[in-house]
Design a protein around this motif. Sequence first.
Motif, PDB file in Angstrom:
ATOM      1  N   THR A 160      13.515  78.556  90.074  1.00 34.82           N
ATOM      2  CA  THR A 160      12.373  79.287  90.612  1.00 34.82           C
ATOM      3  C   THR A 160      11.056  78.617  90.256  1.00 34.82           C
ATOM      4  O   THR A 160      10.173  78.460  91.104  1.00 34.82           O
ATOM      5  CB  THR A 160      12.368  80.741  90.103  1.00 34.82           C
ATOM      6  N   ASN A 161      10.930  78.215  88.982  1.00 33.55           N
ATOM      7  CA  ASN A 161       9.635  77.697  88.517  1.00 33.55           C
ATOM      8  C   ASN A 161       9.715  76.364  87.772  1.00 33.55           C
ATOM      9  O   ASN A 161       8.688  75.830  87.358  1.00 33.55           O
ATOM     10  CB  ASN A 161       8.954  78.733  87.613  1.00 33.55           C
ATOM     11  N   GLY A 162      10.918  75.833  87.590  1.00 39.39           N
ATOM     12  CA  GLY A 162      11.057  74.556  86.892  1.00 39.39           C
ATOM     13  C   GLY A 162      11.048  74.650  85.381  1.00 39.39           C
ATOM     14  O   GLY A 162      11.112  73.610  84.702  1.00 39.39           O
ATOM     15  N   ASP A 163      10.963  75.854  84.822  1.00 40.14           N
ATOM     16  CA  ASP A 163      10.973  75.989  83.367  1.00 40.14           C
ATOM     17  C   ASP A 163      12.272  75.437  82.778  1.00 40.14           C
ATOM     18  O   ASP A 163      13.353  75.632  83.357  1.00 40.14           O
ATOM     19  CB  ASP A 163      10.826  77.460  82.954  1.00 40.14           C
ATOM     20  N   THR A 164      12.168  74.781  81.633  1.00 43.07           N
ATOM     21  CA  THR A 164      13.348  74.269  80.948  1.00 43.07           C
ATOM     22  C   THR A 164      14.055  75.406  80.227  1.00 43.07           C
ATOM     23  O   THR A 164      13.460  76.095  79.397  1.00 43.07           O
ATOM     24  CB  THR A 164      12.964  73.173  79.934  1.00 43.07           C
ATOM     25  N   LEU A 165      15.321  75.624  80.542  1.00 44.37           N
ATOM     26  CA  LEU A 165      16.110  76.684  79.914  1.00 44.37           C
ATOM     27  C   LEU A 165      16.741  76.195  78.616  1.00 44.37           C
ATOM     28  O   LEU A 165      16.831  76.942  77.654  1.00 44.37           O
ATOM     29  CB  LEU A 165      17.194  77.166  80.894  1.00 44.37           C
ATOM     30  N   TRP A 166      17.196  74.965  78.618  1.00 44.89           N
ATOM     31  CA  TRP A 166      17.697  74.316  77.402  1.00 44.89           C
ATOM     32  C   TRP A 166      17.772  72.819  77.634  1.00 44.89           C
ATOM     33  O   TRP A 166      17.738  72.347  78.773  1.00 44.89           O
ATOM     34  CB  TRP A 166      19.060  74.863  76.962  1.00 44.89           C
ATOM     35  N   GLU A 167      17.844  72.062  76.554  1.00 46.54           N
ATOM     36  CA  GLU A 167      18.078  70.634  76.644  1.00 46.54           C
ATOM     37  C   GLU A 167      18.847  70.182  75.409  1.00 46.54           C
ATOM     38  O   GLU A 167      18.719  70.764  74.329  1.00 46.54           O
ATOM     39  CB  GLU A 167      16.782  69.845  76.786  1.00 46.54           C
ATOM     40  N   ILE A 168      19.683  69.170  75.613  1.00 41.45           N
ATOM     41  CA  ILE A 168      20.445  68.604  74.506  1.00 41.45           C
ATOM     42  C   ILE A 168      20.396  67.082  74.594  1.00 41.45           C
ATOM     43  O   ILE A 168      20.180  66.518  75.661  1.00 41.45           O
ATOM     44  CB  ILE A 168      21.921  69.066  74.500  1.00 41.45           C
ATOM     45  N   GLU A 169      20.571  66.435  73.458  1.00 41.46           N
ATOM     46  CA  GLU A 169      20.656  64.981  73.401  1.00 41.46           C
ATOM     47  C   GLU A 169      22.080  64.606  73.024  1.00 41.46           C
ATOM     48  O   GLU A 169      22.526  64.875  71.909  1.00 41.46           O
ATOM     49  CB  GLU A 169      19.676  64.426  72.357  1.00 41.46           C
ATOM     50  N   LEU A 170      22.803  64.015  73.955  1.00 43.25           N
ATOM     51  CA  LEU A 170      24.136  63.529  73.652  1.00 43.25           C
ATOM     52  C   LEU A 170      24.032  62.226  72.872  1.00 43.25           C
ATOM     53  O   LEU A 170      23.007  61.540  72.921  1.00 43.25           O
ATOM     54  CB  LEU A 170      24.933  63.299  74.946  1.00 43.25           C
ATOM     55  N   ASP A 171      25.102  61.862  72.165  1.00 40.33           N
ATOM     56  CA  ASP A 171      25.081  60.637  71.369  1.00 40.33           C
ATOM     57  C   ASP A 171      25.639  59.450  72.130  1.00 40.33           C
ATOM     58  O   ASP A 171      26.031  58.444  71.541  1.00 40.33           O
ATOM     59  CB  ASP A 171      25.878  60.840  70.074  1.00 40.33           C
ATOM     60  N   THR A 172      25.655  59.534  73.462  1.00 39.40           N
ATOM     61  CA  THR A 172      26.201  58.466  74.286  1.00 39.40           C
ATOM     62  C   THR A 172      25.491  58.451  75.629  1.00 39.40           C
ATOM     63  O   THR A 172      25.121  59.512  76.142  1.00 39.40           O
ATOM     64  CB  THR A 172      27.726  58.663  74.477  1.00 39.40           C
ATOM     65  N   PRO A 173      25.257  57.282  76.227  1.00 42.63           N
ATOM     66  CA  PRO A 173      24.531  57.207  77.495  1.00 42.63           C
ATOM     67  C   PRO A 173      25.336  57.778  78.659  1.00 42.63           C
ATOM     68  O   PRO A 173      26.530  57.518  78.792  1.00 42.63           O
ATOM     69  CB  PRO A 173      24.288  55.705  77.690  1.00 42.63           C
TER      70      PRO A 173
END
Length: 383
Positions: free
Chosen positions: A85-98
């Motif tokens: 709806t608005n582009g807000d980030t709900l969550w994010e994670i950093e994986l340890d692999t590309p």
Amino acid sequence: MKTLNAIAASVTLAALLAGCAGDVQPQYPPKELTDISASTQVESRWSESVGDGLGKATYPIEPALAGNRLFAADKEGLVEAFNTTNGDTLWEIELDTPVSSGLTAVDGDLYLATRNGRVIAINQTNGEVKWRTRVPSEVLAAPQPNTQQLIIQAVDGTVTALDRASGQQQWVYSANLPALTLRSAGTPAVVDQVTFAGFSNGRLSIIDNSSGQQVSERTVAVATGMNEIDRLVDLAGQPVLTPDGRLYVTSYNGRLVALNAQSGQTLWSTELSSYLTPVLVGDTLYVIDEASQLIAFDARNGNELWRMDDLYGRSLTAPAFADGRIVVGDVEGYVHFIDANNGRLVGRTHIDDSGISVRPLTDGKRVYALANDGSLEALDIRP
């Protein structure tokens, strides 16, 4: 195994192999954009940035949609969920692999794969990693689910079935590949009973999902050139499967073929070179060929309905469909809107100079475009 980047099809393959950087003449010189009579208005609803984007290799990390969530990732392993709806980030994670593959969102889970051959399942709600499993090699194709399984096609010609709930390996099928291929593993089409997997040897295998055994095989393209480059016959796009059992398959340096999915009988075929997935809308099949011409076929008999070459040589993405328009991105970062009835350009907007190499994502009305540098834009089209 030697590979080529399929996205660079506008440059001569010989020059790519030789590693030439300067003074390379495009195989398909791109047309300059001209003014159009825009009957489609394109409005940017919101824009965000997804990490470092797709990288110099422009990994095909296509986003995924599920309800009011959009999921996207970058080449370094950042995975984000956005509110559509608005582009807000709900969550994010950093994986340890590309990350290297497109994303798939289904039944509350998000699946993706990596350059070192890991397949990862993530909870759509909170970003929690549920399981990780290794497959034989790097994966570029988005994981494909059926009711119980996740089918993974890797760049080395292996197809692996995993249990969707646990990630446990069930079987591995291997195809023999030629020495030189496009840098693009085909994406399989999957139903509960079988998997339709296309390979760089020009063949389509039908694999029993209960055992991993090949049920049958069909030759879609035959290598006929005088050298390795001319003999490329990759089935790099995803087969399009209809509910009534028709299967449409593209091939590089080969044919567009319509098959009966159950019997394997050829319904019709036509000479056409494409490494992109078509889109089927009703009884019309839309295909982008290697020269970036958009061609509409009658899906019932293969008759060509119209051909649009206004974007010739502009390294178009695979086509998407939204509200009566075919939608494509191009090498300069434009998103183009084409009337699906007649092939007329009716709208255009610019996202980012880094270019667009992954297919725009649509929910039928709104369009989401991801540029190579990670610029992500939600577009509303009117009328």
